[in-house]
Design a protein around this motif. Structure first.
Motif, PDB file in Angstrom:
ATOM      1  N   SER A  63     -90.280  -3.198  -9.563  1.00  0.00           N
ATOM      2  CA  SER A  63     -89.792  -2.550 -10.787  1.00  0.00           C
ATOM      3  C   SER A  63     -88.406  -1.944 -10.606  1.00  0.00           C
ATOM      4  O   SER A  63     -87.580  -2.017 -11.508  1.00  0.00           O
ATOM      5  CB  SER A  63     -90.785  -1.487 -11.265  1.00  0.00           C
ATOM      6  N   HIS A  64     -88.150  -1.354  -9.429  1.00  0.00           N
ATOM      7  CA  HIS A  64     -86.827  -0.736  -9.213  1.00  0.00           C
ATOM      8  C   HIS A  64     -86.618  -0.445  -7.735  1.00  0.00           C
ATOM      9  O   HIS A  64     -87.569  -0.360  -6.969  1.00  0.00           O
ATOM     10  CB  HIS A  64     -86.680   0.522 -10.071  1.00  0.00           C
ATOM     11  N   PRO A  65     -85.331  -0.281  -7.354  1.00  0.00           N
ATOM     12  CA  PRO A  65     -85.025  -0.153  -5.924  1.00  0.00           C
ATOM     13  C   PRO A  65     -85.199   1.255  -5.363  1.00  0.00           C
ATOM     14  O   PRO A  65     -84.247   1.864  -4.888  1.00  0.00           O
ATOM     15  CB  PRO A  65     -83.561  -0.617  -5.847  1.00  0.00           C
ATOM     16  N   HIS A  66     -86.400   1.797  -5.419  1.00  0.00           N
ATOM     17  CA  HIS A  66     -86.752   3.012  -4.699  1.00  0.00           C
ATOM     18  C   HIS A  66     -87.759   2.611  -3.625  1.00  0.00           C
ATOM     19  O   HIS A  66     -88.695   1.851  -3.911  1.00  0.00           O
ATOM     20  CB  HIS A  66     -87.384   4.064  -5.634  1.00  0.00           C
ATOM     21  N   ILE A  67     -87.571   3.189  -2.427  1.00  0.00           N
ATOM     22  CA  ILE A  67     -88.411   2.823  -1.282  1.00  0.00           C
ATOM     23  C   ILE A  67     -89.918   2.929  -1.577  1.00  0.00           C
ATOM     24  O   ILE A  67     -90.707   2.129  -1.096  1.00  0.00           O
ATOM     25  CB  ILE A  67     -88.040   3.732  -0.075  1.00  0.00           C
ATOM     26  N   ASP A  68     -90.288   3.909  -2.412  1.00  0.00           N
ATOM     27  CA  ASP A  68     -91.728   4.049  -2.692  1.00  0.00           C
ATOM     28  C   ASP A  68     -92.237   2.956  -3.640  1.00  0.00           C
ATOM     29  O   ASP A  68     -93.407   2.953  -4.032  1.00  0.00           O
ATOM     30  CB  ASP A  68     -92.068   5.457  -3.215  1.00  0.00           C
ATOM     31  N   HIS A  69     -91.351   2.003  -3.972  1.00  0.00           N
ATOM     32  CA  HIS A  69     -91.762   0.848  -4.779  1.00  0.00           C
ATOM     33  C   HIS A  69     -91.516  -0.493  -4.096  1.00  0.00           C
ATOM     34  O   HIS A  69     -92.021  -1.507  -4.548  1.00  0.00           O
ATOM     35  CB  HIS A  69     -91.084   0.890  -6.157  1.00  0.00           C
ATOM     36  N   TYR A  70     -90.694  -0.492  -3.023  1.00  0.00           N
ATOM     37  CA  TYR A  70     -90.489  -1.781  -2.325  1.00  0.00           C
ATOM     38  C   TYR A  70     -90.465  -1.654  -0.800  1.00  0.00           C
ATOM     39  O   TYR A  70     -90.241  -2.653  -0.101  1.00  0.00           O
ATOM     40  CB  TYR A  70     -89.197  -2.469  -2.812  1.00  0.00           C
ATOM     41  N   ASP A 131     -84.445   3.741 -18.372  1.00  0.00           N
ATOM     42  CA  ASP A 131     -83.621   4.826 -17.845  1.00  0.00           C
ATOM     43  C   ASP A 131     -84.366   5.461 -16.674  1.00  0.00           C
ATOM     44  O   ASP A 131     -85.499   5.922 -16.826  1.00  0.00           O
ATOM     45  CB  ASP A 131     -83.433   5.849 -18.982  1.00  0.00           C
ATOM     46  N   HIS A 132     -83.739   5.448 -15.493  1.00  0.00           N
ATOM     47  CA  HIS A 132     -84.367   6.057 -14.323  1.00  0.00           C
ATOM     48  C   HIS A 132     -83.276   6.442 -13.331  1.00  0.00           C
ATOM     49  O   HIS A 132     -82.133   5.992 -13.476  1.00  0.00           O
ATOM     50  CB  HIS A 132     -85.373   5.059 -13.697  1.00  0.00           C
ATOM     51  N   SER A 133     -83.627   7.221 -12.320  1.00  0.00           N
ATOM     52  CA  SER A 133     -82.614   7.625 -11.340  1.00  0.00           C
ATOM     53  C   SER A 133     -82.258   6.501 -10.370  1.00  0.00           C
ATOM     54  O   SER A 133     -81.286   6.601  -9.632  1.00  0.00           O
ATOM     55  CB  SER A 133     -83.094   8.860 -10.580  1.00  0.00           C
ATOM     56  N   GLY A 153     -93.566   1.511 -14.817  1.00  0.00           N
ATOM     57  CA  GLY A 153     -92.611   1.781 -13.742  1.00  0.00           C
ATOM     58  C   GLY A 153     -92.253   3.258 -13.774  1.00  0.00           C
ATOM     59  O   GLY A 153     -92.984   4.063 -14.365  1.00  0.00           O
ATOM     60  N   ASP A 154     -91.145   3.635 -13.178  1.00  0.00           N
ATOM     61  CA  ASP A 154     -90.662   5.015 -13.253  1.00  0.00           C
ATOM     62  C   ASP A 154     -89.607   5.055 -14.352  1.00  0.00           C
ATOM     63  O   ASP A 154     -88.734   4.198 -14.396  1.00  0.00           O
ATOM     64  CB  ASP A 154     -90.009   5.442 -11.934  1.00  0.00           C
ATOM     65  N   PHE A 155     -89.682   6.042 -15.208  1.00  0.00           N
ATOM     66  CA  PHE A 155     -88.699   6.099 -16.292  1.00  0.00           C
ATOM     67  C   PHE A 155     -88.514   7.524 -16.803  1.00  0.00           C
ATOM     68  O   PHE A 155     -89.265   8.432 -16.451  1.00  0.00           O
ATOM     69  CB  PHE A 155     -89.127   5.179 -17.451  1.00  0.00           C
ATOM     70  N   GLY A 362     -85.678  12.297 -12.402  1.00  0.00           N
ATOM     71  CA  GLY A 362     -85.656  10.869 -12.706  1.00  0.00           C
ATOM     72  C   GLY A 362     -86.848  10.448 -13.557  1.00  0.00           C
ATOM     73  O   GLY A 362     -86.999   9.261 -13.877  1.00  0.00           O
ATOM     74  N   HIS A 363     -87.705  11.416 -13.906  1.00  0.00           N
ATOM     75  CA  HIS A 363     -88.982  11.064 -14.545  1.00  0.00           C
ATOM     76  C   HIS A 363     -89.177  11.738 -15.903  1.00  0.00           C
ATOM     77  O   HIS A 363     -88.704  12.850 -16.130  1.00  0.00           O
ATOM     78  CB  HIS A 363     -90.136  11.435 -13.612  1.00  0.00           C
ATOM     79  N   ALA A 364     -89.917  11.062 -16.747  1.00  0.00           N
ATOM     80  CA  ALA A 364     -90.218  11.568 -18.090  1.00  0.00           C
ATOM     81  C   ALA A 364     -91.147  12.767 -18.010  1.00  0.00           C
ATOM     82  O   ALA A 364     -92.068  12.801 -17.182  1.00  0.00           O
ATOM     83  CB  ALA A 364     -90.869  10.458 -18.910  1.00  0.00           C
TER      84      ALA A 364
HETATM   85 ZN   LIG Z   1     -88.387   5.636  -8.779  1.00  0.00          ZN
END
Ligand SMILES: [Zn+2]
Length: 410
Positions: A63-70, A131-133, A153-155, A362-364
């Motif tokens: 979903s996005h390039p944050h370590i806790d996702h990839y 929209d995310h950090s 995802g994170d948004f 970075g989060h809603a």
């Molecule tokens: Zn994230």
């Protein structure tokens, strides 16, 4: 279609979801838990065929390039294709040489284009830019066998691309059976500071500070870099980035994002990066002419804002360029509270540098999460990426809890 959250049903970080339809499988995210100590191999979820030996595993969507996702992608065979944003893929690649142990290498696969569906076996995937950090982040709609799952995802809506959230809610996909909803802020104080407010607060602080301003943030939080740059431009300060920063900004491929070559930006290569610079001759060739040295910064420190990293302390300590300086902690306070920044805080106190905290999440917050639920109107809401899944029922209708490792019908 069936789904299984391998990790993330009751924690933030390490998200991983497996989908199954018609005997074929698709993964969404393969993150490393945020506080994973030691050997990461023990966090790899029990998914058949990660070594590429099982053709029913069709691919992975990040979903996005944050370590806790990839962060666990090194445990995925390079034979298995990976879908993600093209800029996100470039950023991970560009950042990798600067990380102590490198970043996971990511196989080629599908490049997300917002709103444009593509097929992977029995799965139809539609990414939606959010929209995310993290830069180039997506929510994902996955359809198969007449069932539709939406992965948030994170948004957020308070960043520089906040409009995306409202545009999405004006015309959301219909007939969502299951919404996998991130809940980072559930059970935490509602985030109220927007990225625009961050910029204004920084502007005020930059104006009031006679010396150098050190902004401690992630270079991959591109929204934040833009805020620092804009606040700096309004207060006649150049943004000082290092070689890692130059590489990441270049990787966005976006000409509206500040670059090392811009007149209001300067490249300073700190002591700890000199060896690295020799190993990256092409990057150096592109940017070395924009380089300034520490003595230039220290000669007139009030003209600069430095994107700070803890290893900068070795350089900054001896030159006397901290007179009248200010430090801005511009990340989640939770890291600082658990002691991650203790050494820097100690150094700042020793040097007499005033310290401030300016940040936007970075989060809603709950109200935006509720808005997403009401616009998507899913048959069920499934908690993910939250430390308080049990509290979803207090704020959302039709919540269905599914634990890690449990298979359920979408
Ligand atoms: Zn994230």
């Amino acid at each position: 279609m069936h789904a299984c959250i391998h990790r993330g049903s009751h924690e933030i970080g390490g998200s991983c979801v497996e989908l199954r339809s018609d005997g074929q499988r698709l993964l969404i995210d393969m993150g490393l838990p945020l506080d994973a100590p030691g050997d990461s191999a023990r966090f790899v979820p029990p998914i058949a065929g990660l070594d590429g030996s099982d053709p029913s595993l069709l691919g992975l969507l990040v979903s996005h390039p944050h370590i806790d996702h990839y962060g666990l992608l090194n445990y995925l065979s390079p034979k298995i294709p990976v879908g993600m944003g093209a800029a996100a893929r470039r950023i991970v690649k560009a950042a990798s040489p600067f990380m102590r142990n490198g970043l996971p290498s990511i196989s080629e696969g599908w490049d997300f284009e917002s709103g444009v569906p593509f097929d992977i076996g029995p799965f139809r995937v539609t990414p939606f830019l959010v929209d995310h950090s993290a830069y180039d982040a997506y929510a994902l709609l996955v359809e198969s066998g007449g069932r539709r799952l939406f992965y948030s995802g994170d948004f957020r809506s308070k960043g520089r691309k906040g409009k995306l959230f409202h545009v999405f809610c004006d015309d959301p996909p219909s007939d969502i059976h299951a919404l996998l909803l991130e809940g980072t802020t559930i059970g935490r104080p509602e985030p109220r500071v927007s990225e625009g407010m961050v910029q204004i607060r920084m502007e005020r602080l930059f104006s009031a500070t006679p010396g150098l301003v050190l902004v401690h943030s992630s270079m991959q939080n591109i929204d934040r870099v833009v805020s620092v740059f804009k606040a700096g431009r309004k207060t006649s300060r150049k943004l000082v980035i290092d070689l890692y920063g130059a590489a990441v900004l270049e990787a966005t491929g976006n000409e509206n994002i500040p670059q090392a070559s811009w007149p209001d930006v300067a490249l300073y290569i700190p002591e700890f990066q000199l060896e690295k610079a020799k190993m990256l001759p092409e990057l150096m060739e592109r940017y070395s002419r924009f380089r300034i040295d520490l003595s230039q910064i220290c000669f007139n420190p009030g003209r600069y804002t430095l994107m700070f990293r803890p290893r900068h302390v070795d350089d900054l300590g001896s030159e006397g360029c901290l007179d009248g300086a200010a430090y801005v902690y511009s990340m989640w306070e939770g890291y600082r509270e658990r002691g991650d920044n203790a050494k820097v805080d100690e150094w700042l106190a020793k040097k007499g540098v005033s310290s401030y905290s300016i940040h936007s999440s970075g989060h809603a917050g709950t109200s935006d999460l509720q808005k997403l639920v009401s616009c998507l109107n899913p048959h069920k809401v499934i908690p993910i990426h939250s430390f308080s899944p049990e509290r979803y029922r207090e704020v959302f209708p039709s919540v269905e809890m599914h634990g890690d490792g449990e298979w359920w019908e979408v």
